[in-house]
Design a protein around this motif. Structure first.
Motif, short mmCIF file in Angstrom:
data_model
loop_
_atom_site.label_atom_id
_atom_site.label_comp_id
_atom_site.label_asym_id
_atom_site.label_seq_id
_atom_site.Cartn_x
_atom_site.Cartn_y
_atom_site.Cartn_z
N ILE A 94 11.22 -6.00 -14.81
CA ILE A 94 10.39 -6.10 -13.61
C ILE A 94 9.87 -4.69 -13.29
N TYR A 95 8.57 -4.59 -13.01
CA TYR A 95 7.97 -3.31 -12.61
C TYR A 95 7.59 -3.41 -11.14
N SER A 96 8.28 -2.64 -10.32
CA SER A 96 8.07 -2.65 -8.88
C SER A 96 7.11 -1.54 -8.50
N CYS A 97 5.98 -1.90 -7.90
CA CYS A 97 4.89 -0.96 -7.67
C CYS A 97 4.46 -1.02 -6.20
N SER A 98 4.97 -0.10 -5.41
CA SER A 98 4.61 -0.06 -3.99
C SER A 98 3.59 1.04 -3.78
N TRP A 99 2.38 0.84 -4.33
CA TRP A 99 1.31 1.83 -4.28
C TRP A 99 -0.01 1.16 -4.64
N GLY A 100 -1.07 1.90 -4.51
CA GLY A 100 -2.39 1.38 -4.86
C GLY A 100 -3.48 2.30 -4.37
N PRO A 101 -4.74 1.83 -4.37
CA PRO A 101 -5.84 2.62 -3.82
C PRO A 101 -5.63 2.89 -2.34
N ARG A 102 -6.37 3.82 -1.80
CA ARG A 102 -6.22 4.21 -0.40
C ARG A 102 -6.40 3.01 0.52
N ASP A 103 -5.56 2.94 1.57
CA ASP A 103 -5.60 1.85 2.54
C ASP A 103 -6.50 2.21 3.72
N ASP A 104 -7.73 2.61 3.43
CA ASP A 104 -8.59 3.11 4.50
C ASP A 104 -9.70 2.15 4.90
N PRO A 135 1.56 5.12 11.22
CA PRO A 135 1.93 4.99 12.63
C PRO A 135 1.18 3.83 13.28
N ALA A 136 1.78 3.24 14.31
CA ALA A 136 1.12 2.17 15.02
C ALA A 136 -0.15 2.69 15.67
N PRO A 137 -1.20 1.87 15.78
CA PRO A 137 -2.46 2.32 16.40
C PRO A 137 -2.23 2.85 17.81
N ALA A 138 -2.92 3.90 18.15
CA ALA A 138 -2.73 4.53 19.45
C ALA A 138 -3.07 3.59 20.61
N LEU A 139 -3.98 2.67 20.35
CA LEU A 139 -4.39 1.75 21.41
C LEU A 139 -3.38 0.65 21.65
N ALA A 140 -2.46 0.49 20.73
CA ALA A 140 -1.46 -0.57 20.88
C ALA A 140 -0.09 -0.04 20.50
N PHE A 161 3.56 -5.99 -6.75
CA PHE A 161 2.81 -5.00 -6.00
C PHE A 161 2.88 -5.28 -4.50
N ALA A 162 2.97 -4.21 -3.72
CA ALA A 162 2.87 -4.32 -2.27
C ALA A 162 1.41 -4.58 -1.89
N SER A 163 1.20 -5.45 -0.91
CA SER A 163 -0.16 -5.89 -0.59
C SER A 163 -1.02 -4.78 0.00
N GLY A 164 -0.40 -3.81 0.66
CA GLY A 164 -1.15 -2.72 1.27
C GLY A 164 -0.88 -2.63 2.75
N ASN A 165 -1.03 -1.43 3.29
CA ASN A 165 -0.68 -1.16 4.69
C ASN A 165 -1.89 -0.78 5.53
N GLY A 166 -3.07 -1.24 5.14
CA GLY A 166 -4.28 -0.81 5.82
C GLY A 166 -4.89 -1.81 6.78
N ALA A 167 -4.11 -2.78 7.26
CA ALA A 167 -4.68 -3.80 8.14
C ALA A 167 -5.28 -3.20 9.40
N ALA A 168 -4.68 -2.14 9.93
CA ALA A 168 -5.20 -1.51 11.14
C ALA A 168 -6.57 -0.87 10.89
N SER A 169 -6.90 -0.63 9.61
CA SER A 169 -8.21 -0.10 9.24
C SER A 169 -9.12 -1.20 8.69
N ASP A 170 -8.74 -2.46 8.97
CA ASP A 170 -9.48 -3.63 8.48
C ASP A 170 -9.55 -3.66 6.96
N ASP A 171 -8.54 -3.10 6.33
CA ASP A 171 -8.48 -3.18 4.86
C ASP A 171 -8.00 -4.58 4.47
#
Length: 377
Positions: free
Chosen positions: A269-279, A103-108, A311-321
């Protein structure tokens, strides 16, 4: 012969070891020396073998190898264990997470996007394309990431290739994820059963079994949804799509290594949309067996042309990942893909890192990719 992947592993009752053996070392002699049962080669990873033993409170292989080397140092001579080049005890665990957009950050908070008016000329071009290619998929006109008639140019620019006949024919993509609904009308005609396997509930049908096993099916649809009269269409709608299920239960490095080169002469082609925790706190890399499997894939897969790992780059930018701390995305053997939103801007969740090679369209700015599988009722 039955694939070694067909042998389920019970980590609660047994211990499993993977040994890399010198090719001159008889496997049976190593098994006898260690008191282990040989289960066969680790998938298609050359010279790596799986052994099983009853559950023990210590690493019986490491202890025997250490004792062997101590005796050799003291009294000399040769031991069959000299041919063991690597030994790893396996542990099944949950350490990989699907790249689900947070979800989008609560502050924004992001308000719903106010879409502009479609450009008349673009709508006419879209209509001509649908007629020329006989596209009858009911939500194709909503799939802005394929052809954007509002923000012109903000799409993957694939329609010209379709008109040239480049539609994914003779290409096979393996979705390494939480399963794939091979019975979906949008996927079944392109489903490649021979390249598919369930490593969580071992068997040839990697179908979704848990309530949240939806991610892989959606990813598969974006790639290979059939051109028909159901939902939407895939970017490579004539490609074949395989499912490799690994994300729904704990797995070991051995299981994952098998998965990463499963049928790697057929799956291209191996499509991998996963990885370590985005925390923003987790740093993790693939273990040695997984790295070796991927290396073998890029050197020998696809008939010697090399397997392609995306591989997907990751979705943790809001957590400064940052995806530099992810050993899958920053591997020299993978292609890392970041995200941009419908307006071509950087969404709040997409991680920065030097490993990003390309970006493609995804959710953000109050909108998301539409369909194609599963689609809205």
């Amino acid at each position: 012969a039955l694939s070694q992947a067909a042998l389920p592993r019970d980590y609660e009752k047994n211990d499993y070891y993977v040994l890399h053996l010198d090719r001159r070392t008889p496997v049976a002699h190593v098994a006898a020396r260690l008191g282990l049962e040989h289960e066969g080669q680790l998938g298609e990873l050359a010279d790596h073998h799986v052994f099983r033993s009853a559950k023990a409170d210590h690493d019986v292989v490491r202890r025997e190898i250490q004792d062997s080397r101590r005796r050799k140092r003291d009294v000399g001579g040769r031991d069959v264990l000299d041919g063991v080049l690597l030994a790893t005890k396996q542990e099944a665990r949950m350490r990989l997470e699907k790249r689900v957009i947070p979800p989008a950050p609560a502050l924004a908070p992001l308000p719903p996007r106010a879409f502009g008016t479609p450009v008349a000329a673009a709508v006419q071009q879209q209509s001509r394309l649908m007629k020329t290619l006989d596209i009858a998929d009911p939500i194709f006109t909503e799939q802005w990431h394929l052809m954007n008639t509002v923000e012109l140019g903000h799409d993957v620019n694939v329609t010209g290739l379709w008109l040239e006949g480049i539609t994914g024919k003779n290409a096979t993509v393996a979705i390494v994820d939480d399963g794939l609904d091979m019975n979906s009308r949008d996927l079944r005609d392109n489903y490649f059963a021979a390249g598919s396997w369930d490593f969580n509930d071992p068997g040839p049908d990697p179908k979704p079994r848990l309530s949240d096993d939806r991610h892989g099916t959606r990813c598969a649809g974006e790639v290979s949804a059939v051109r028909n009269d159901v939902c939407g269409i895939g970017v490579a709608y004539d490609s074949k799509i395989a499912g490799i299920r690994i994300l729904s239960k704990p797995i070991s490095d051995a299981d994952e290594a098998e998965a990463m080169i499963y049928k790697y002469q057929d799956n291209q082609i191996y499509s991998c949309s996963w990885g370590p925790r985005d925390d923003g706190r987790s740093m993790e890399a693939p273990g040695v067996l997984i790295r070796r499997a991927m290396l073998q894939g890029i050197q020998k897969g696809r008939g010697g042309l090399g397997s392609i790992y995306v591989f997907a780059s990751g979705n943790g930018a809001a957590s400064d990942d940052n995806c530099n701390f992810d050993g899958y995305t920053n591997s020299i053997y993978s292609i890392t893909v970041g995200a941009v939103d419908r307006a071509g801007k950087h969404p709040y969740y997409s991680e920065h890192c030097s490993a990003n090679l390309v970006v493609t369209y995804s959710s953000g700015n109050g909108d998301s990719i539409v369909g194609p599988t599963p689609c809205r009722a």
